[in-house]
Motif scaffolding. Structure first.
Motif, PDB file in Angstrom:
ATOM      1  N   TYR A   1       5.854   3.814   6.433  1.00 37.13           N
ATOM      2  CA  TYR A   1       5.563   4.500   5.170  1.00 37.13           C
ATOM      3  C   TYR A   1       6.778   4.508   4.246  1.00 37.13           C
ATOM      4  CZ  TYR A   1       4.091   8.196   1.948  1.00 37.13           C
ATOM      5  OH  TYR A   1       3.765   8.905   0.808  1.00 37.13           O
ATOM      6  N   GLN A   2       7.957   4.697   4.802  1.00 34.78           N
ATOM      7  CA  GLN A   2       9.163   4.767   3.982  1.00 34.78           C
ATOM      8  C   GLN A   2       9.874   3.423   3.851  1.00 34.78           C
ATOM      9  OE1 GLN A   2      11.770   8.028   4.833  1.00 34.78           O
ATOM     10  NE2 GLN A   2      10.152   9.547   4.656  1.00 34.78           N
ATOM     11  N   GLY A   3       9.208   2.340   4.241  1.00 33.66           N
ATOM     12  CA  GLY A   3       9.734   1.004   4.004  1.00 33.66           C
ATOM     13  C   GLY A   3      10.899   0.614   4.886  1.00 33.66           C
TER      14      GLY A   3
ATOM     15  N   GLU B   1       0.829  -1.208   0.000  1.00 32.62           N
ATOM     16  CA  GLU B   1       0.000   0.000   0.000  1.00 32.62           C
ATOM     17  C   GLU B   1       0.860   1.253   0.000  1.00 32.62           C
ATOM     18  OE1 GLU B   1      -3.549   2.131  -0.096  1.00 32.62           O
ATOM     19  OE2 GLU B   1      -3.252  -0.045  -0.250  1.00 32.62           O
ATOM     20  N   PHE B   2       1.997   1.198   0.692  1.00 34.21           N
ATOM     21  CA  PHE B   2       2.869   2.366   0.788  1.00 34.21           C
ATOM     22  C   PHE B   2       4.039   2.332  -0.192  1.00 34.21           C
ATOM     23  CE2 PHE B   2       1.516   2.555   5.476  1.00 34.21           C
ATOM     24  CZ  PHE B   2       0.469   3.430   5.160  1.00 34.21           C
ATOM     25  N   SER B   3       4.078   1.310  -1.045  1.00 29.32           N
ATOM     26  CA  SER B   3       5.181   1.219  -1.996  1.00 29.32           C
ATOM     27  C   SER B   3       5.002   2.231  -3.120  1.00 29.32           C
ATOM     28  CB  SER B   3       5.272  -0.197  -2.577  1.00 29.32           C
ATOM     29  OG  SER B   3       4.116  -0.489  -3.339  1.00 29.32           O
ATOM     30  N   GLY B   4       6.030   2.393  -3.925  1.00 28.64           N
ATOM     31  CA  GLY B   4       5.979   3.356  -5.016  1.00 28.64           C
ATOM     32  C   GLY B   4       6.708   4.628  -4.656  1.00 28.64           C
ATOM     33  N   SER B   5       6.553   5.606  -5.510  1.00 32.68           N
ATOM     34  CA  SER B   5       7.264   6.870  -5.314  1.00 32.68           C
ATOM     35  C   SER B   5       6.646   7.653  -4.167  1.00 32.68           C
ATOM     36  CB  SER B   5       7.223   7.712  -6.589  1.00 32.68           C
ATOM     37  OG  SER B   5       5.885   7.990  -6.955  1.00 32.68           O
ATOM     38  N   HIS B   6       7.492   8.208  -3.335  1.00 30.69           N
ATOM     39  CA  HIS B   6       7.067   9.032  -2.213  1.00 30.69           C
ATOM     40  C   HIS B   6       7.501  10.467  -2.489  1.00 30.69           C
ATOM     41  CE1 HIS B   6       7.365   5.165   0.418  1.00 30.69           C
ATOM     42  NE2 HIS B   6       6.204   5.254  -0.208  1.00 30.69           N
ATOM     43  N   HIS B   7       6.536  11.358  -2.519  1.00 32.91           N
ATOM     44  CA  HIS B   7       6.866  12.743  -2.827  1.00 32.91           C
ATOM     45  C   HIS B   7       5.824  13.659  -2.191  1.00 32.91           C
ATOM     46  CE1 HIS B   7       4.198  11.223  -6.059  1.00 32.91           C
ATOM     47  NE2 HIS B   7       3.625  12.406  -5.935  1.00 32.91           N
TER      48      HIS B   7
END
Length: 300
Positions: A247-249, A111-117
């Motif tokens: 959230y940031q893995g 759910e929290f994977s992918g680009s974080h910006h």
């Protein structure tokens, strides 16, 4: 005659604002952390080179060091007993919550994977920064040193309690990390990859030390605040630290659940020991003329 052409490289205001917000948040963090570090160093310098006039403290008194060692031993005993007495119900609740989040660990990571910006990246960058265990120890040292230097015994005792809770929480999580050896979300494909007793980098996920440290500090701080909103703010800050790790893995969600429980247990052990009624004693080890011995430590 008509002219045709294309315009490339244009971005919407919303797209432009996201990197700007991230840049601003990172600049604020980059500016704030050095200030905190300098403040801590200044306090330590004052403590080391300036005569202290407060009550006896660990910088000036061997007696204070012995008392601190005995007190810490008593708090450690309460910390180890806590999951059974008096928090047995809480232990079962924590175990259930840990098991539930363990089941959904991988789903939460996806759910929290992918680009974080954008805004969320800035918020969680801040959450990661303020939940750093080393920063927390610096805060505790700053309170203790400031209280000792300014003759503010209550401030010194607050730093003392913070430091004791942090040492219990950080020490417990440090040991458990190496013993359990759970792979971090960025290290393994699943949440059940373990390399126990190997103390390998990337296999030190369970429990989260950032979260444990944050909740230990929050418990002690909240115990000094009468306002409900003040207490809620302490725990909200601690919760942000835990959320940011997920959230940031950096951690699985279940790592954070166990870390929060350990931190709360450590903070409670310190505040319970401090508020124990007169007559409460515990056995603490110490040395007498180089020979091992035990002492009764408590309030009489």
């Amino acid at each position: 005659m008509t002219r045709t052409g294309t315009v490339t490289g244009s971005t919407s205001p919303a797209q432009q604002s996201e990197p700007n917000l991230r840049t601003v948040s990172r600049r604020l963090l980059a500016g704030a952390l050095p200030v905190l570090l300098l403040f801590w160093l200044a306090i330590c310098q004052l403590v080391l080179v300036t005569p202290l006039y407060a009550a006896e403290n660990v910088f000036t008194s061997v007696t204070a060091i012995k008392e601190e060692a005995g007190r810490f031993a008593g708090e450690g005993k309460l910390f180890l007993k806590g999951p059974v007495d008096p928090y047995l119900t809480g232990t079962f609740v924590t175990a259930g919550l840990f098991g539930l989040t363990y089941i959904f660990d991988e789903d939460i990571r996806e759910e929290f994977s992918g680009s974080h910006h954008g805004v969320m990246r800035g918020i969680t960058d801040a959450g990661n920064a303020v939940s750093n265990p080393l920063l927390h120890l610096g805060v505790a040292a700053a309170f203790y040193g400031t209280g000792a230097f300014t003759d503010q015994v209550k401030v010194m005792q607050l730093g003392e309690e913070m430091g004791e809770a942090l040492l219990l929480a950080d020490g417990a999580t440090f040991v458990l990390k190496g013993v359990i050896g759970r792979g971090r979300p960025y290290q393994t494909d699943n949440n059940s990859s373990y390399r126990p007793f190997q103390f390998k980098d990337g296999y030190d996920s369970l429990p989260s030390m950032h979260t444990a440290s944050s909740f230990a500090l929050a418990h002690v701080a909240a115990s000094k605040i009468d306002s409900f909103y003040g207490k809620a703010a302490c725990y909200a800050a601690a919760g942000l630290g835990g959320f940011s790790r997920v959230y940031q893995g950096k951690h699985w969600a279940s790592d954070v659940v166990l870390g929060a429980a350990i931190g709360e247990l450590a903070g409670a052990a310190v505040t319970r020991y401090r508020s124990a009624p007169a007559g409460s004693v515990t056995v603490a080890p110490f040395s007498m003329d180089g020979a091992p011995a035990v002492a009764l430590v408590g309030k009489f």
